[in-house]
Write an enzyme that holds these catalytic residues in place. Structure first.
Site, PDB file in Angstrom:
ATOM      1  CE1 TYR A  55      -2.732  -3.273   0.777  1.00  0.00           C
ATOM      2  CE2 TYR A  55      -4.304  -1.645   1.491  1.00  0.00           C
ATOM      3  CZ  TYR A  55      -4.014  -2.933   1.122  1.00  0.00           C
ATOM      4  OH  TYR A  55      -4.996  -3.874   1.086  1.00  0.00           O
ATOM      5  CG  ASP A  93      -7.917  -3.914   2.868  1.00  0.00           C
ATOM      6  OD1 ASP A  93      -9.070  -3.792   3.297  1.00  0.00           O
ATOM      7  OD2 ASP A  93      -7.487  -3.279   1.879  1.00  0.00           O
ATOM      8  CG  ASP A 153     -13.576  -5.198   4.710  1.00  0.00           C
ATOM      9  OD1 ASP A 153     -13.532  -4.681   5.850  1.00  0.00           O
ATOM     10  OD2 ASP A 153     -13.607  -4.519   3.673  1.00  0.00           O
ATOM     11  CG  ASP A 182      -3.167 -20.144   1.591  1.00  0.00           C
ATOM     12  OD1 ASP A 182      -2.588 -19.900   2.672  1.00  0.00           O
ATOM     13  OD2 ASP A 182      -2.636 -20.797   0.677  1.00  0.00           O
TER      14      ASP A 182
END
Ligand code: NAD
Length: 365
Positions: A144, A250, A254, A226
């Site tokens: 990012y 991130d 969510d 994963d």
């Protein structure tokens, strides 16, 4: 106690749920004899209308002079994102705040209350032993903030690259935060990475292990991202603290945010190394329900409880708010997002203000 709070309601349902959180703040101040000075400021589309900026200087100044920030939500309808008012609104507001205060960790508590098991997208069997975790996400590293490039190579092929970088102090800071949080809970940290492939993850794993040795009372578990994504869905009860990188955090936070069944329930905090924090619901401005008086105020009120606990060390006050929320839910009060007609308990559909009234009633006794 006397404290200054920057209050940034933002757009859509932000101002509606913020009004209710401020009623709770006022009641807590009165009950415990605190003085909370509320400094309101515009952000997002609301700020753009006035200043042609999503994060104006005036808002920046107010935030810099306060002890903590209570944030609502920003952004307009997804179909209007091309309009100047909404273009990059979320990024301009939230990333500016993150950069300004160097927020290095995001904390996202995820809890499925027994009363609300029916609204979780997961099967009752999967969550029967309860879900109560905090996702701790590093906020300043990873791809990012590394160099972003697009170029053409000598075959005239378009190439893009996003550089992912981590330094050991960035990892150590957020790891200490996670271990400290675990101490007051189930004493377990699950560090999530992709160490079988990525160099940044290999360093992440090494540094987290070193920091873990400084916290011998906390169990450290390592998990590949994963696998973690799968485990969040098939066995979320196993987690206490999930510690992870910016990008994995991130996505995982969510995913976890929807496990309780609505974005209107949970709180979230972003903290810097000095302990200064911003507290906000995980959802957006919900344009589909804005102005109707039906948004769930619980996420905003929970964000306030988290602010009182983490920024002002007011554990008793925070717990009282959380217990009042649980009490209102236990007694069957539901906003539309968590209303489930097939629930066996007697439930009553209420609006934003009525839900806050029920919470306030339980704080005031
Ligand atoms: P959203 O989070 O606003 O809404 C997603 C769904 O969740 C909607 O159905 C909404 O009604 C529901 N919801 C969210 N909060 C709720 C609450 N308190 N009570 C009841 N239901 C609730 O996501 P979206 O619709 O994709 O985005 C709308 C705008 O919000 C966009 O402009 C987006 O950029 C912005 N956004 C802002 C933030 C932020 O401010 N931190 C976060 C995410 C999205």
């Amino acid at each position: 106690m006397k404290k200054h709070i920057a209050v940034l309601p933002g757009d859509g349902i932000g101002p509606e749920v913020m009004t209710q959180a401020l009623r709770v703040l006022e009641t807590i101040a009165y009950k415990f004899n605190h003085e909370f000075i509320v400094n309101r400021a515009l952000v997002g589309g609301a700020a753009y209308d006035e200043y042609k900026s999503h994060f104006p200087e005036e808002t920046k100044r107010i935030c810099e002079h306060c002890d903590a920030i209570l944030f609502g939500s920003v952004g307009g309808p997804v179909s209007d994102q091309h309009l100047d008012k909404w273009k990059n609104c979320e990024a301009n507001s939230i990333l500016s705040l993150r950069k300004l205060f160097k927020f290095s960790a995001n904390l996202r508590p995820v809890r499925i209350l027994p009363e609300l098991q029916g609204v979780s997208p997961l099967k009752a069997q999967t969550i029967k032993t309860g879900v109560d975790m905090i996702i701790v996400r590093e906020l300043l590293g990873d791809s990012y903030f590394g160099e972003h490039k697009q170029f053409t190579d000598n075959r005239n092929m378009r190439i893009a690259s996003d550089l992912s970088v981590y330094s050991e102090d960035q990892i150590a800071n957020v790891a200490h935060t996670a271990f400290r949080l675990a101490r007051a809970r189930q004493k377990k940290v699950t560090s999530v990475d992709k160490a079988n492939v990525l160099s940044t993850s290999k360093l992440w794993r090494t540094v987290v292990k070193e920091i873990g040795q400084e916290h011998p009372d906390i169990q450290l578990e390592e998990m590949l991202v994963d696998n973690c994504a799968m485990q969040l869905v098939i066995n979320p009860s196993q987690f206490d603290i999930i510690l992870t990188t910016n990008m994995f955090g991130d996505i995982l936070s969510d995913t976890a945010a929807v496990l309780p069944g609505s974005l209107g329930l949970l709180a979230s905090a972003s903290l810097n190394d000095k302990g200064f924090g911003l507290f906000e619901p995980p959802g957006g401005s919900a344009p589909d329900i804005a102005g109707k008086g039906i948004a769930n105020p619980i996420a905003q009120i929970n964000s306030l409880a988290m602010l009182l606990r983490l920024s002002f060390d007011l554990e008793k006050e925070a717990k009282l708010i959380e217990n009042a929320i649980e009490g209102a839910l236990k007694d069957g009060y539901r906003t539309q997002d968590i209303y489930h007609q097939s629930e066996s308990t007697q439930t009553q559909l209420v609006g934003t203000k009525e839900m806050a009234d029920q919470i306030l009633k339980r704080i005031s006794v």
